[in-house]
Motif scaffolding. Sequence first.
Motif, PDB file in Angstrom:
ATOM      1  N   CYS A 159      -1.051   2.400  -4.430  1.00 17.57           N
ATOM      2  CA  CYS A 159      -1.568   3.390  -3.618  1.00 17.57           C
ATOM      3  C   CYS A 159      -2.660   4.048  -4.552  1.00 17.57           C
ATOM      4  CB  CYS A 159      -0.587   4.601  -3.017  1.00 17.57           C
ATOM      5  SG  CYS A 159      -1.506   5.729  -1.820  1.00 17.57           S
TER       6      CYS A 159
ATOM      7  N   ASN B 292      -4.549   0.097   3.676  1.00 21.74           N
ATOM      8  CA  ASN B 292      -3.371   0.749   3.416  1.00 21.74           C
ATOM      9  C   ASN B 292      -2.964   1.208   1.967  1.00 21.74           C
ATOM     10  OD1 ASN B 292      -0.543   1.461   3.789  1.00 21.74           O
ATOM     11  ND2 ASN B 292       0.200  -0.607   3.524  1.00 21.74           N
ATOM     12  N   ALA B 293      -3.883   0.581   1.137  1.00 23.16           N
ATOM     13  CA  ALA B 293      -3.633   0.801  -0.547  1.00 23.16           C
ATOM     14  C   ALA B 293      -4.799   1.705  -1.088  1.00 23.16           C
ATOM     15  CB  ALA B 293      -3.784  -0.602  -1.221  1.00 23.16           C
TER      16      ALA B 293
ATOM     17  N   ARG C 296      -5.702   5.904   3.883  1.00 25.12           N
ATOM     18  CA  ARG C 296      -4.371   5.474   4.518  1.00 25.12           C
ATOM     19  C   ARG C 296      -3.986   6.875   4.957  1.00 25.12           C
ATOM     20  NH1 ARG C 296      -1.024   5.790   7.195  1.00 25.12           N
ATOM     21  NH2 ARG C 296       0.993   4.457   7.378  1.00 25.12           N
TER      22      ARG C 296
ATOM     23  N   GLY D 121       0.910  -1.300  -0.041  1.00 24.45           N
ATOM     24  CA  GLY D 121       0.031  -0.042  -0.001  1.00 24.45           C
ATOM     25  C   GLY D 121       0.808   1.272   0.184  1.00 24.45           C
ATOM     26  N   CYS D 122       0.161   2.355   0.474  1.00 14.45           N
ATOM     27  CA  CYS D 122       0.707   3.754   0.195  1.00 14.45           C
ATOM     28  C   CYS D 122       1.971   3.995   1.347  1.00 14.45           C
ATOM     29  CB  CYS D 122      -0.218   4.602   0.735  1.00 14.45           C
ATOM     30  SG  CYS D 122      -1.890   4.612  -0.234  1.00 14.45           S
TER      31      CYS D 122
ATOM     32  N   THR E  22      -5.951  -3.861   4.041  1.00 11.76           N
ATOM     33  CA  THR E  22      -6.272  -3.626   2.502  1.00 11.76           C
ATOM     34  C   THR E  22      -6.248  -1.971   2.411  1.00 11.76           C
ATOM     35  OG1 THR E  22      -7.250  -5.689   2.261  1.00 11.76           O
ATOM     36  CG2 THR E  22      -7.859  -3.849   0.487  1.00 11.76           C
TER      37      THR E  22
END
Length: 725
Positions: free
Chosen positions: A219, A254-255, A260, A195-196, A252
């Motif tokens: 991201c 986080n993406a 996020r 993710g980000c 998830t």
Amino acid sequence: MSRATCCKWGPRIWGLLVIVASTVGPLFGQHEPPQHPTVKFLSGGSPIQHIVFIFKENRSFDSYFGTFPGANGATTGTISTGQVIPLGHLPDLTPNDPGHGWPEALTSMDGGKMDMFDIIDGGNINGAFLSYSQFQQSDIPNYFAYAYNFVLSDNTFSSMHAGSFPQHLYSVAAQSDGVINIPFRTSGAQVNGWGCDDPDDTYVQVMDEAGNVTGEFPCFDFPTLADSMESASIPWKYYAPRYGQQGYVFNTFNAINHIRNSSLWSSNVVPDTQFASDALNGLLPAMSWLVTGAASEHPPNSSCYGENWTVNQINAIMEGPDWNSTAIFLTWDDFGGFYDHVPVPQADVYGFGPRVPMLIISPYAIPGYISHTQYEFSSVLKFAEETFGLAPLTQRDADANDMQDSFDYSQAPNPPLILTPRSCPVTSTSSVNFGSQAVGIASPGIAVKVTNWGSSVLNLGKFSTTGDFSYTTQCPKKGLAPGSTCILDITFTPTQTGARTGTLTISESASGSPQLVSLTGIGSNAKISVHYPGFFYRIAPLNSHIVKNLTYTNVGKTPITIAKVQVIGEFSQSNNCHRSVAPGTSCTFKVTFTPTTTGDQYGNLVINDSDVGSPHMVHLVGGGQAAVPSPAALAFSAVPQGSSSVPLTVTLTNYGAVFLNVVSIVTQGDFAQNNNCGTGLPAGANCQIDVTFTPTASGTRAGALLFGDNDQTSPQIVTLTGDGT
């Protein structure tokens, strides 16, 4: 907050479709709640106010519920040779993690034949056929108990024929924005999250509907169900491991950039360890997602440990005040490389993928019902959208079946089913199969894991093997600490041909000691020079040829007749063995990889002969590439900081037979590029990319040149290095 106020999430629909909103104000402030469109329920009303979506890892339907009475399961499977074999016993702790990404799923599915699970990575290691194994009820008794007492779906497909990351995106958004794989770093370093918050050199394959693949930073900003709920002032939480914990990659949101990198990350994305407490104390929001780490059941992790964790979470719901208004959807995110016999319907270019288990647990789930209705992960979102009066996010959830066939809101509510977590087995498996092995030659080792699931030291006693089997181990003599695992490495050295059996005995201080593990193998007079992983061919230009040699030796005292040689996949063979191989002699198989398709290619060399160990199989894997950049790396001489180097050139050639769409050429780091590639290259054509280096700091600087195109190996990467002075 009182129970009366915590359990009304916006407009609800009851028997006469009366909208109940009087208790919403105190929860969300003084403003009036938004009015949502009327929702149609099968019984005219729904008491569901809490949805819990538990997302576990990497199991096919047949591997878990293939033996469930009345379900569409299988206990045999077809392998790449066309042979039908019985599904073996799935170990609790698997010896490896079978491949389960985009290419492995497509290979396994084989255009609907469902017969190539043995040739994917880890599917069949030296005759073990892990991909063709399954649990019995005694292995996962509590999951079977849920299935008997609530709803089991035997027609749920993973949303994509891909691995975990894109499936998790579907679980929150009914799409993956084209993501088809898990993130990677151009430096080759480990990715700690998906993710980000990943490093700048992290990319993930993203494919559009035309088949063009690019490398994108993982991201994204597409809408999710959480956004719909935020807009409607309906509470939600995502329970997941934190950064640095096992399972953080499954977090998830986080993406999703706008979650996020907003206050929602701290207010709504919370530790998975918080879930049971929230459930017990009536603090569940309207929508909960729940993922975890070591208990996720992702191979090689223990299914017993994972089942116990699940039971504890569901017990907390059932013992809390919100059970009477809750629907739990428990599923696994992809097939995990394990066999499933049902051909996969095609929804679009991304999916579906092979079937996965789905349990639906609720006071209003129809008890003992097996749903044959087609579901996918977007179906859970469809159920939530109908429950809370929200619009669909994508065509996927708009088209998905809403799972209402599994509910009866007029039935007497099911009571809580409080289950007891069970004692997990000390040994990872109860049986080990070595397949065929040449007489007098030691096999590669197979690991049997010993785990202390208790809270005190597990005292280890004597280990022993019988028959043609031996072991080595570094298990501590002073005992195994709680939560620790050690390994016994078992080898098979047959003393004669035919079926050979033995037993591994492990004495320890746990109940049920000693632990017995059945050992089997076949002694063979045919010695094959290559064990698993077999032949690995590098990624090669389309229509090129790479040859590897295999030696076949008769170690017996009578001739061996070779009846047939099969080659599966984009491989071929020639040999000088003729029809018969004399005792003590050898012959050679030349196995050639000639890729005609881009991406990972899996295959099998199968030698059928008169030996008792027949057929002898050799795993084959290679990669085909149309878009080939050359050279594969550029190293720049030292350049003063802030100055630019002279250009170095990379040539991109299309080795394919069709037009190569070049949709992106980008650089990473202190590098820039100019090119004459245009929108793509005809078959056989090439273009040039001039790369310059402008260091922003002193010292070694690293970067990459990445190509996006309609080749399944995209993004192709040229590594870039230079020194700033």
